[in-house]
Motif scaffolding. Structure first.
Motif, short mmCIF file in Angstrom:
data_model
loop_
_atom_site.label_atom_id
_atom_site.label_comp_id
_atom_site.label_asym_id
_atom_site.label_seq_id
_atom_site.Cartn_x
_atom_site.Cartn_y
_atom_site.Cartn_z
N LEU A 245 0.85 -1.29 -0.15
CA LEU A 245 0.06 0.07 -0.02
C LEU A 245 0.87 1.33 0.03
O LEU A 245 0.71 2.34 -0.66
CB LEU A 245 -0.78 0.15 1.47
N ASN A 246 1.95 1.17 0.83
CA ASN A 246 2.76 2.35 0.78
C ASN A 246 3.60 2.44 -0.46
O ASN A 246 3.91 3.59 -1.15
CB ASN A 246 4.06 2.35 1.77
N LYS A 249 1.62 3.83 -3.49
CA LYS A 249 1.44 5.20 -3.41
C LYS A 249 2.45 5.93 -3.88
O LYS A 249 2.41 7.06 -4.56
CB LYS A 249 1.14 5.51 -1.74
N LYS A 253 2.79 8.49 -7.29
CA LYS A 253 2.80 9.74 -7.04
C LYS A 253 4.35 10.37 -7.32
O LYS A 253 4.57 11.32 -7.79
CB LYS A 253 2.80 10.09 -5.54
N ASP A 311 -8.78 -2.43 1.17
CA ASP A 311 -7.51 -1.58 1.18
C ASP A 311 -6.94 -1.55 -0.31
O ASP A 311 -6.46 -0.50 -0.91
CB ASP A 311 -6.59 -1.71 2.21
N ALA A 315 -6.89 1.26 -3.08
CA ALA A 315 -5.49 1.95 -3.55
C ALA A 315 -5.49 1.87 -4.95
O ALA A 315 -5.10 2.95 -5.66
CB ALA A 315 -4.37 0.90 -3.07
N ASN A 318 -8.22 4.19 -6.53
CA ASN A 318 -7.67 5.61 -6.22
C ASN A 318 -7.04 6.11 -7.23
O ASN A 318 -6.67 7.39 -7.61
CB ASN A 318 -7.26 5.95 -4.82
N HIS A 319 -5.81 5.28 -7.56
CA HIS A 319 -4.64 5.87 -8.24
C HIS A 319 -4.96 5.35 -10.02
O HIS A 319 -4.23 5.47 -10.65
CB HIS A 319 -3.50 4.83 -7.80
N GLU A 322 -4.09 7.97 -12.44
CA GLU A 322 -2.92 8.11 -12.71
C GLU A 322 -2.36 7.06 -13.43
O GLU A 322 -1.32 7.32 -14.28
CB GLU A 322 -2.10 8.30 -11.33
#
Length: 630
Positions: A245-246, A249, A253, A311, A315, A318-319, A322
């Motif tokens: 998850l980290n 991200k 990003k 989760d 993830a 949400n992305h 992008e």
């Protein structure tokens, strides 16, 4: 370095590799115009030869160990300009005599220049690994757009004034990043326009891919198989999910976005080269990154995995914009496909686990009774689960959009439907949550039947429904189910409490005459006191072990009972105390004073420990005189 064909150099534009340069002005030999043009070209050739040979690493030991872009940016601009001039002279020489010695010499100079630029390109990429860190590149892009791909490559180095302005507005590290990007673009533009793009592309791919792979490794992204995931203990797998998850991200990003920005900037002269470079650099790592959630979704589906699966789904969801933007090339469509495949798999996994969860509630068959009619473990488990699940209500509608409700329902739809479902965009998920709570409440109704004491079964129902309502009110479930749903179920709690009072205290209520002040005989008075004593003692003794977990509901029930018993007993007591006060057995005849009622009722609904003593501090109230008289 492979020897380039003369035609690919002579007739390529200084702007892009695909456009043609204008043909040189043709003039008849020996005319003044021709002599002037030849003189100009000769001068350009000599200038180019002088600068290029000065930086030939094979003939100059100093040039072998240093960088022109690092040592002298002004001379670097001049070097790029002379390469452009050399191209023009070659075009002129080939129009004059395609087999002249000057042309051959010019071609050798061009190869030396390209070899020099190839070396410079490698040095800039290698020396500026930190300055070209994706985080720096991506943050830089938010403050300044990349330069136009149509600008002359020598102009991309920037004038001294421009650099001074840049120095005033950005940090030293950002300045180094900006200069390195400009230098790389200048060299790439130059080499691509002259047909030498393959050389700098190979260098770029090798260095930048190692950076991407190394970054993913440090982020904890591993290449795992389905069998490895399946064999992992849940605690280990959960840690890997947290790492992922980290990682996703940071990757979206910073890492991949930064690489895309850098690639778009450096190779802005050629879209096909940009695509090729970015695809080769990022595709393998990105596919591995987005393949992990699919492997997790394929594993064993247990209730505790639900929230981590959600989760992972959130993830990717949400992305997704992008992902589509960064991996927009046709050659990186496999990355988008992998991310989408993981999303679908995760959604299927959530639906399966929700179905299994509902089935597990329905199949729960334990017949053990909760002491004192308290909260059943199933109620706690289901409502805690649903309250956590409601935290993901933003993505659940997407997952269960096509998930059908059971065809048959034992209760009317109004019992579990969310109000205003037609106006509520999350109505489907609201109905699903209401349905799962209905399944739980139906199961609790069945368990209430196991109590032999009917009044205790109603207290059990009131306790459990009140717990459900409290969980709804203190979680996102309140927004999904709405106030109307809550109000209906609060009314149901009051109904259960009323049924408990009626069934549990009916003997106490009926032990007193309907009119406490009516005239009755002394014997009837004694009989009423005896009946009241016996009924109250039995109820009190039995119900001191019962429990009402919600403080507000507990107080409401006590107040309701006190209002039904207290005034009636006080009236009877005050009227007939004089009748029995002189009786020799008065203490056994009148065991309770009106003021004692509140003390005894205060002991109720806290339950008892294993020794039978009350678990409430209210037990101290019984230490007061039970036989106080007016």
């Amino acid at each position: 370095m492979p020897r380039k064909g003369m035609r690919s150099i002579f007739f390529s534009s200084s702007k892009t590799s695909s456009s043609r340069a204008p043909s040189p002005i043709r003039s008849t030999p020996s005319t003044p115009l021709h002599n002037f043009s030849e003189s100009v070209m000769e001068q350009k050739f000599e200038n180019a030869r002088s600068i290029i040979m000065a930086w030939d690493p094979d003939s100059n030991s100093y040039a072998k160990v240093t960088s022109i872009f690092h040592e002298n940016r002004k001379e670097a601009r001049e070097f790029l300009k002379c390469v452009k001039d050399l191209q023009k002279t070659m075009q002129f020489f080939v129009s004059e005599n395609s087999s002249s010695d000057k042309l051959v010499h010019a071609q050798r100079l061009m190869q030396i220049a390209m070899k020099r630029l190839e070396k410079e390109f490698y040095q800039i990429l290698s020396a500026n690994r930190d300055h070209l860190d994706p985080e720096l590149v991506s943050s830089r892009s938010s403050r300044a757009s990349t330069r136009s791909s149509t600008s002359d490559y020598e102009d991309d180095l920037g004038s001294e004034d421009e650099l001074q302005i840049a120095n005033d507005s950005i940090s030293e590290v950002e300045e180094a990043s900006t200069l390195a990007m400009a230098d790389l673009k200048s060299i790439a533009d130059c080499m691509i326009s002259l047909g030498y793009g393959k050389e700098c592309v190979k260098i770029y791919k090798t260095i930048r891919k190692s950076i991407v792979d190394e970054s993913l490794y440090h982020l904890g992204v591993e290449r795992l198989s389905s069998s490895q995931i399946h064999k992992m203990d849940w605690e280990v797998l959960e840690l890997k999910i947290k790492n992922w998850l980290n990682a996703v991200k940071v990757s979206m990003k910073v890492l991949f976005s930064g690489e895309r920005i850098l690639c778009d900037h450096v190779f802005s002269a050629s879209e096909s080269i940009t695509e090729s470079c970015f695809s080769d650099i990022s595709k393998e790592g990105a596919i591995n990154l987005f393949g992990f959630p699919e492997l997790v979704a394929k594993g064993k589906k247990t209730p505790e995995k639900m929230f981590r699966i959600l989760d992972l789904y959130q993830a990717i969801s949400n992305h997704w914009p992008e992902i589509e933007s960064i991996f927009s090339f046709e050659s990186t469509s496999t990355v988008r496909s992998q991310a989408l495949s993981s999303l679908v798999r995760l959604g299927n996994s959530v639906r399966t686990m929700l179905s299994d969860f509902e089935l597990a509630i329905q199949k729960e068959s334990s017949k053990s009774l909760v002491p004192g009619g308290g909260i059943h473990p199933l109620t706690r488990y289901v409502m805690n689960y649903l309250s956590f699940l409601a935290d993901h209500s933003g993505i659940l509608p997407d997952i269960i959009a096509d998930w059908q409700m059971p065809v048959q329902s034992p209760l009317p739809e109004s019992y579990f439907e969310s109000p205003n479902s037609d106006e509520n965009p999350s109505s489907e998920i609201s109905v699903r949550f209401a349905w799962l709570i209905l399944v739980l409440l139906c199961k609790i109704d069945v368990k209430a039947e196991h109590y032999k004491d009917v009044s205790l079964s109603y207290l059990f129902l009131a306790n459990n429904l009140q717990y459900v309502i409290a969980k709804v009110r203190t979680s996102n479930l309140q927004y999904l189910l709405g106030e109307d749903w809550i109000s209906k179920h609060e009314a149901k709690v009051k109904q259960y409490a009323a049924n408990y009072e009626r069934m549990g205290w009916s003997k106490v209520f009926s032990s007193l005459p309907e009119n406490p002040t009516a005239i009755i005989s002394p014997e009837a008075v004694k009989e009423c006191f005896k009946k009241f004593n016996l009924a109250f003692e039995q109820v009190y003794r039995k119900q001191t072990s019962w429990i009402v977990t919600d403080a507000k509901l507990r107080d409401e029930i006590k107040v309701s009972i006190a209002k039904k018993i207290g005034p009636a007993y006080r009236e009877f007591y005050e009227k007939y105390w004089v009748t029995v006060k002189d009786d020799k057995n008065v203490e056994s005849l009148v065991k309770f004073a009106p003021d004692d009622m509140g003390n005894y009722l205060s002991d109720l609904f806290y339950g008892t420990d294993s020794s039978g003593s009350t678990s409430s501090s209210s037990s101290s109230s019984r230490s007061r005189s039970r036989w106080s008289r007016r």
